[in-house]
Design a protein around this motif. Structure first.
Motif, PDB file in Angstrom:
ATOM      1  N   VAL A  16     -37.219  46.331 -34.206  1.00 12.99           N
ATOM      2  CA  VAL A  16     -36.235  46.918 -33.728  1.00 12.99           C
ATOM      3  C   VAL A  16     -35.290  46.541 -34.960  1.00 12.99           C
ATOM      4  CG1 VAL A  16     -36.251  46.894 -31.110  1.00 12.99           C
ATOM      5  CG2 VAL A  16     -35.751  44.933 -32.629  1.00 12.99           C
ATOM      6  N   CYS A  17     -33.637  46.679 -34.963  1.00 13.15           N
ATOM      7  CA  CYS A  17     -32.652  46.462 -35.681  1.00 13.15           C
ATOM      8  C   CYS A  17     -32.608  44.818 -35.762  1.00 13.15           C
ATOM      9  CB  CYS A  17     -31.851  47.532 -35.709  1.00 13.15           C
ATOM     10  SG  CYS A  17     -30.171  46.358 -36.760  1.00 13.15           S
ATOM     11  N   GLY A  18     -32.518  44.044 -36.806  1.00 13.92           N
ATOM     12  CA  GLY A  18     -32.855  42.442 -36.252  1.00 13.92           C
ATOM     13  C   GLY A  18     -30.765  42.594 -36.151  1.00 13.92           C
ATOM     14  N   PRO A  19     -30.689  41.218 -36.445  1.00 12.81           N
ATOM     15  CA  PRO A  19     -29.283  40.869 -35.728  1.00 12.81           C
ATOM     16  C   PRO A  19     -27.934  41.438 -37.577  1.00 12.81           C
ATOM     17  CG  PRO A  19     -29.832  38.860 -36.330  1.00 12.81           C
ATOM     18  CD  PRO A  19     -31.103  40.388 -36.400  1.00 12.81           C
ATOM     19  N   ASP A  20     -28.765  41.503 -38.547  1.00 16.25           N
ATOM     20  CA  ASP A  20     -27.882  41.295 -40.020  1.00 16.25           C
ATOM     21  C   ASP A  20     -28.704  43.183 -40.500  1.00 16.25           C
ATOM     22  OD1 ASP A  20     -30.928  41.082 -41.139  1.00 16.25           O
ATOM     23  OD2 ASP A  20     -30.081  39.626 -42.002  1.00 16.25           O
ATOM     24  N   GLY A  21     -29.070  43.316 -38.977  1.00 18.03           N
ATOM     25  CA  GLY A  21     -29.218  45.056 -39.619  1.00 18.03           C
ATOM     26  C   GLY A  21     -31.339  45.332 -40.091  1.00 18.03           C
ATOM     27  N   ARG A  22     -31.302  43.868 -40.841  1.00 12.16           N
ATOM     28  CA  ARG A  22     -32.814  44.199 -41.546  1.00 12.16           C
ATOM     29  C   ARG A  22     -33.443  44.911 -40.083  1.00 12.16           C
ATOM     30  NH1 ARG A  22     -35.100  39.732 -42.743  1.00 12.16           N
ATOM     31  NH2 ARG A  22     -33.229  38.497 -42.464  1.00 12.16           N
ATOM     32  N   PRO A  23     -35.158  45.698 -40.338  1.00 12.91           N
ATOM     33  CA  PRO A  23     -35.943  45.898 -38.696  1.00 12.91           C
ATOM     34  C   PRO A  23     -36.519  43.909 -38.841  1.00 12.91           C
ATOM     35  CG  PRO A  23     -36.848  46.780 -40.735  1.00 12.91           C
ATOM     36  CD  PRO A  23     -35.788  46.500 -41.684  1.00 12.91           C
ATOM     37  N   VAL A  24     -36.906  44.029 -37.161  1.00  8.70           N
ATOM     38  CA  VAL A  24     -37.240  42.784 -36.594  1.00  8.70           C
ATOM     39  C   VAL A  24     -38.500  43.502 -36.343  1.00  8.70           C
ATOM     40  CG1 VAL A  24     -35.710  40.975 -37.676  1.00  8.70           C
ATOM     41  CG2 VAL A  24     -36.400  42.055 -35.566  1.00  8.70           C
ATOM     42  N   ARG A  25     -40.277  42.796 -36.082  1.00  9.98           N
ATOM     43  CA  ARG A  25     -40.563  42.555 -34.476  1.00  9.98           C
ATOM     44  C   ARG A  25     -40.236  41.972 -34.035  1.00  9.98           C
ATOM     45  NH1 ARG A  25     -43.462  47.097 -33.824  1.00  9.98           N
ATOM     46  NH2 ARG A  25     -45.524  45.753 -33.302  1.00  9.98           N
ATOM     47  N   ALA A  26     -40.492  42.887 -32.516  1.00  7.90           N
ATOM     48  CA  ALA A  26     -39.810  41.710 -30.827  1.00  7.90           C
ATOM     49  C   ALA A  26     -40.544  41.723 -30.142  1.00  7.90           C
ATOM     50  CB  ALA A  26     -38.215  41.913 -30.699  1.00  7.90           C
ATOM     51  N   ARG A  27     -40.901  40.254 -29.155  1.00  5.56           N
ATOM     52  CA  ARG A  27     -41.883  40.356 -28.157  1.00  5.56           C
ATOM     53  C   ARG A  27     -41.598  40.885 -26.985  1.00  5.56           C
ATOM     54  NH1 ARG A  27     -44.945  35.559 -28.481  1.00  5.56           N
ATOM     55  NH2 ARG A  27     -42.448  34.792 -28.965  1.00  5.56           N
ATOM     56  N   TRP A  28     -41.761  41.649 -26.193  1.00  7.06           N
ATOM     57  CA  TRP A  28     -41.164  41.334 -24.613  1.00  7.06           C
ATOM     58  C   TRP A  28     -42.522  41.563 -23.620  1.00  7.06           C
ATOM     59  CZ3 TRP A  28     -42.031  45.053 -21.103  1.00  7.06           C
ATOM     60  CH2 TRP A  28     -42.705  46.150 -21.044  1.00  7.06           C
ATOM     61  N   LEU A  29     -42.009  40.562 -22.775  1.00  4.27           N
ATOM     62  CA  LEU A  29     -43.110  40.183 -21.893  1.00  4.27           C
ATOM     63  C   LEU A  29     -43.435  40.851 -20.526  1.00  4.27           C
ATOM     64  CD1 LEU A  29     -45.948  37.906 -22.216  1.00  4.27           C
ATOM     65  CD2 LEU A  29     -44.539  36.999 -20.401  1.00  4.27           C
ATOM     66  N   GLU A  30     -44.527  41.062 -19.884  1.00  2.20           N
ATOM     67  CA  GLU A  30     -44.388  41.701 -18.681  1.00  2.20           C
ATOM     68  C   GLU A  30     -45.386  41.164 -18.180  1.00  2.20           C
ATOM     69  OE1 GLU A  30     -46.692  46.452 -17.159  1.00  2.20           O
ATOM     70  OE2 GLU A  30     -46.956  45.720 -19.290  1.00  2.20           O
ATOM     71  N   LEU A  31     -44.779  41.059 -16.697  1.00  3.45           N
ATOM     72  CA  LEU A  31     -45.050  40.001 -15.701  1.00  3.45           C
ATOM     73  C   LEU A  31     -45.888  40.908 -14.753  1.00  3.45           C
ATOM     74  CD1 LEU A  31     -42.855  37.140 -15.608  1.00  3.45           C
ATOM     75  CD2 LEU A  31     -44.879  36.940 -16.406  1.00  3.45           C
ATOM     76  N   LYS A  32     -46.561  41.069 -14.646  1.00  5.97           N
ATOM     77  CA  LYS A  32     -47.414  41.754 -12.835  1.00  5.97           C
ATOM     78  C   LYS A  32     -46.833  40.779 -12.130  1.00  5.97           C
ATOM     79  CE  LYS A  32     -49.570  44.529 -15.587  1.00  5.97           C
ATOM     80  NZ  LYS A  32     -49.085  46.223 -15.794  1.00  5.97           N
ATOM     81  N   SER A  33     -46.913  41.619 -10.889  1.00 11.86           N
ATOM     82  CA  SER A  33     -46.313  41.221  -9.607  1.00 11.86           C
ATOM     83  C   SER A  33     -47.297  41.116  -8.613  1.00 11.86           C
ATOM     84  CB  SER A  33     -45.290  41.904  -9.185  1.00 11.86           C
ATOM     85  OG  SER A  33     -45.266  41.885  -7.890  1.00 11.86           O
ATOM     86  N   THR A  34     -47.618  39.918  -7.464  1.00  8.26           N
ATOM     87  CA  THR A  34     -48.341  39.346  -6.975  1.00  8.26           C
ATOM     88  C   THR A  34     -47.906  40.802  -5.636  1.00  8.26           C
ATOM     89  OG1 THR A  34     -47.568  37.516  -6.404  1.00  8.26           O
ATOM     90  CG2 THR A  34     -48.938  37.238  -8.070  1.00  8.26           C
ATOM     91  N   ASP A  35     -47.329  41.094  -5.510  1.00  7.63           N
ATOM     92  CA  ASP A  35     -47.087  41.577  -4.618  1.00  7.63           C
ATOM     93  C   ASP A  35     -47.275  43.742  -4.523  1.00  7.63           C
ATOM     94  OD1 ASP A  35     -45.847  43.559  -2.574  1.00  7.63           O
ATOM     95  OD2 ASP A  35     -44.079  42.346  -2.476  1.00  7.63           O
ATOM     96  N   SER A  36     -48.038  44.186  -4.691  1.00  6.55           N
ATOM     97  CA  SER A  36     -48.468  45.063  -4.579  1.00  6.55           C
ATOM     98  C   SER A  36     -47.723  46.271  -4.464  1.00  6.55           C
ATOM     99  CB  SER A  36     -49.747  45.778  -3.988  1.00  6.55           C
ATOM    100  OG  SER A  36     -49.207  45.583  -2.358  1.00  6.55           O
ATOM    101  N   ASP A  37     -46.612  46.116  -3.716  1.00  9.64           N
ATOM    102  CA  ASP A  37     -45.122  47.432  -3.397  1.00  9.64           C
ATOM    103  C   ASP A  37     -43.633  46.836  -4.685  1.00  9.64           C
ATOM    104  OD1 ASP A  37     -46.583  47.603  -1.590  1.00  9.64           O
ATOM    105  OD2 ASP A  37     -45.234  46.418   0.993  1.00  9.64           O
ATOM    106  N   ARG A  38     -44.400  46.178  -5.485  1.00  9.35           N
ATOM    107  CA  ARG A  38     -43.599  45.443  -6.559  1.00  9.35           C
ATOM    108  C   ARG A  38     -43.903  45.487  -7.733  1.00  9.35           C
ATOM    109  NH1 ARG A  38     -40.095  40.069  -5.751  1.00  9.35           N
ATOM    110  NH2 ARG A  38     -38.976  40.899  -7.281  1.00  9.35           N
ATOM    111  N   GLY A  39     -43.092  46.347  -8.058  1.00 12.94           N
ATOM    112  CA  GLY A  39     -43.237  46.594  -9.909  1.00 12.94           C
ATOM    113  C   GLY A  39     -43.106  45.954 -10.912  1.00 12.94           C
ATOM    114  N   ALA A  40     -43.996  46.229 -12.074  1.00  8.77           N
ATOM    115  CA  ALA A  40     -43.178  44.591 -13.553  1.00  8.77           C
ATOM    116  C   ALA A  40     -42.252  44.026 -13.508  1.00  8.77           C
ATOM    117  CB  ALA A  40     -44.221  44.541 -14.683  1.00  8.77           C
ATOM    118  N   VAL A  41     -42.154  42.984 -13.814  1.00  9.88           N
ATOM    119  CA  VAL A  41     -40.766  42.141 -14.664  1.00  9.88           C
ATOM    120  C   VAL A  41     -41.208  42.463 -15.294  1.00  9.88           C
ATOM    121  CG1 VAL A  41     -39.545  40.306 -14.197  1.00  9.88           C
ATOM    122  CG2 VAL A  41     -41.352  41.003 -12.205  1.00  9.88           C
ATOM    123  N   ALA A  42     -39.731  42.435 -16.610  1.00 11.04           N
ATOM    124  CA  ALA A  42     -39.873  42.470 -18.187  1.00 11.04           C
ATOM    125  C   ALA A  42     -39.068  41.781 -18.555  1.00 11.04           C
ATOM    126  CB  ALA A  42     -39.246  43.839 -18.843  1.00 11.04           C
TER     127      ALA A  42
END
Length: 379
Positions: free
Chosen positions: A65-91
């Motif tokens: 993504v575009c970093g805070p000063d315009g340079r590209p940076v690699r950023a993570r995000w986490l996907e949490l699987k729900s234990t409830d089958s009726d609910r989707g994932a949480v980012a």
């Protein structure tokens, strides 16, 4: 014996996961048959992703993504699987990964922006998550989250209909807000995680309180504060019309979080919530407490602020409601510990704070061993 370890990070010396692991090793040396459950914790600042990476069903994603000063940076995000089958994932998205102050080559208080944060959020939305938690600690900018909203599809235009450059400097030039391409929040909503209660503007606002640590001098702070106020006046009604909700009040607690990103994301429809409370839910603290004999909380310094919505107080509150006693391990202790069954300061165990910080993991193990010994000797 079931012991739950729900420690926060010891800033600069041990992550939450490292702290929990070290205490667990100390307990195992004394009580090898004890069931030890590790629930690393965070309050919505830097280290949130690392703390939750051990949660059930956690999957890590990376995006450039575009970093805070315009340079590209690699950023993570986490996907949490729900234990409830009726609910989707949480980012779980951490601002510090994409728009954090540590990503800057040099501080730039008027130009730094949150475009990268919005790009990470967009990646999570494209992945199909149903809920989003956004940890906003460690911001480099004071742009009211305009950069993030721009990445999500909003267009901020000047009086001539030209797109305004991202960053705090451009806020005062915004005349119109084009929301036609703006992405909606996930179906189960978005939450901004922060323990900051500052309003957007004024002497307690984002620019005045946090601008100096981002490199802003007196003239910059005045310019940024005026820009934040102008941004609020131009966007609150436009975003409310887009979302179909009431306009966000810029004086509301938490709107000044992360250089006003709390306000910007609130206009998008995100809720502002205590980071410790939301992350305790996401990490499954309440489930871990079931059948527990003891909960251990901890942080680098336990002081009067620890009781004000921080990880230690949040976990201790939940433990008390569940009838589970709580013990404390901290680097230093500067407040009464009468609410804890046991309390250990690493500086006291090591002989000095400096010695404790020189090998924090070793003294966390020592604290774990001391706690297990004391617990087993308790009638």
């Amino acid at each position: 014996m079931k012991i739950v370890l729900a420690l926060d990070s010891f800033k600069g010396t041990a992550t939450a996961a490292q702290a929990c692991a070290a205490v667990a090793e100390g307990i195992a040396a004394v009580a090898p048959t004890a069931e030890v459950v590790l629930v690393p914790m965070a309050d919505g600042g830097e280290g949130t992703l690392d703390a939750l990476s051990t949660a059930h069903g956690a999957a890590q994603h990376e995006v450039t993504v575009c970093g805070p000063d315009g340079r590209p940076v690699r950023a993570r995000w986490l996907e949490l699987k729900s234990t409830d089958s009726d609910r989707g994932a949480v980012a779980v998205v951490e601002l510090a990964e994409s728009s954090g102050i540590t990503l800057m080559e040099r501080l730039s208080p008027l130009e730094a922006h949150t475009v990268g944060l919005g790009e990470v959020m967009l990646a999570a939305l494209d992945h199909g998550v149903e809920e989003m938690l956004i940890a906003v600690g460690g911001s480099a900018s004071t742009d009211a989250g305009a950069g993030a909203l721009e990445a999500l599809g909003a267009r901020f235009l000047d009086a001539d209909g030209m797109v305004v450059d991202p960053g705090g400097r451009g806020l005062a030039r915004i005349h119109d807000v084009d929301t036609r391409g703006l992405r909606r929040p996930p179906v189960r909503g978005a939450t901004v995680l922060t323990d900051v209660t500052n309003p957007l503007c004024g002497p307690d606002g984002a620019a005045a309180v946090y601008g100096p640590q981002k490199g802003a001098e007196a003239a910059d702070i005045e310019q940024l504060d005026a820009g934040l106020a102008h941004f609020a006046s131009r966007t609150a009604l436009a975003m409310a019309a887009w979302s179909g909700s009431e306009p966000v009040d810029p004086s509301a607690p938490g709107t000044g979080a992360a250089g006003g990103t709390g306000f910007g994301l609130a206009t998008w429809g995100a809720q502002l919530r205590s980071g410790a409370a939301a992350l305790a839910d996401a990490a499954g603290v309440d489930d871990a407490l079931v059948g527990a004999d003891l909960v251990v909380v901890g942080e680098g310094r336990f002081d009067s602020q620890s009781a004000q919505g921080k990880v230690v107080s949040e976990v201790a509150r939940r433990a008390g409601a569940a009838g589970v006693p709580t013990a404390l391990i901290a680097g230093a202790i500067d407040a009464p510990t009468t609410d804890f069954t046991h309390a250990y300061a690493l500086g006291d165990l090591a002989g000095s704070p400096q010695q404790a910080m020189a090998d924090t993991a070793a003294w966390l193990r020592a604290a774990g061993a001391a706690l297990a010994t004391a617990y087993e000797e308790t009638p």
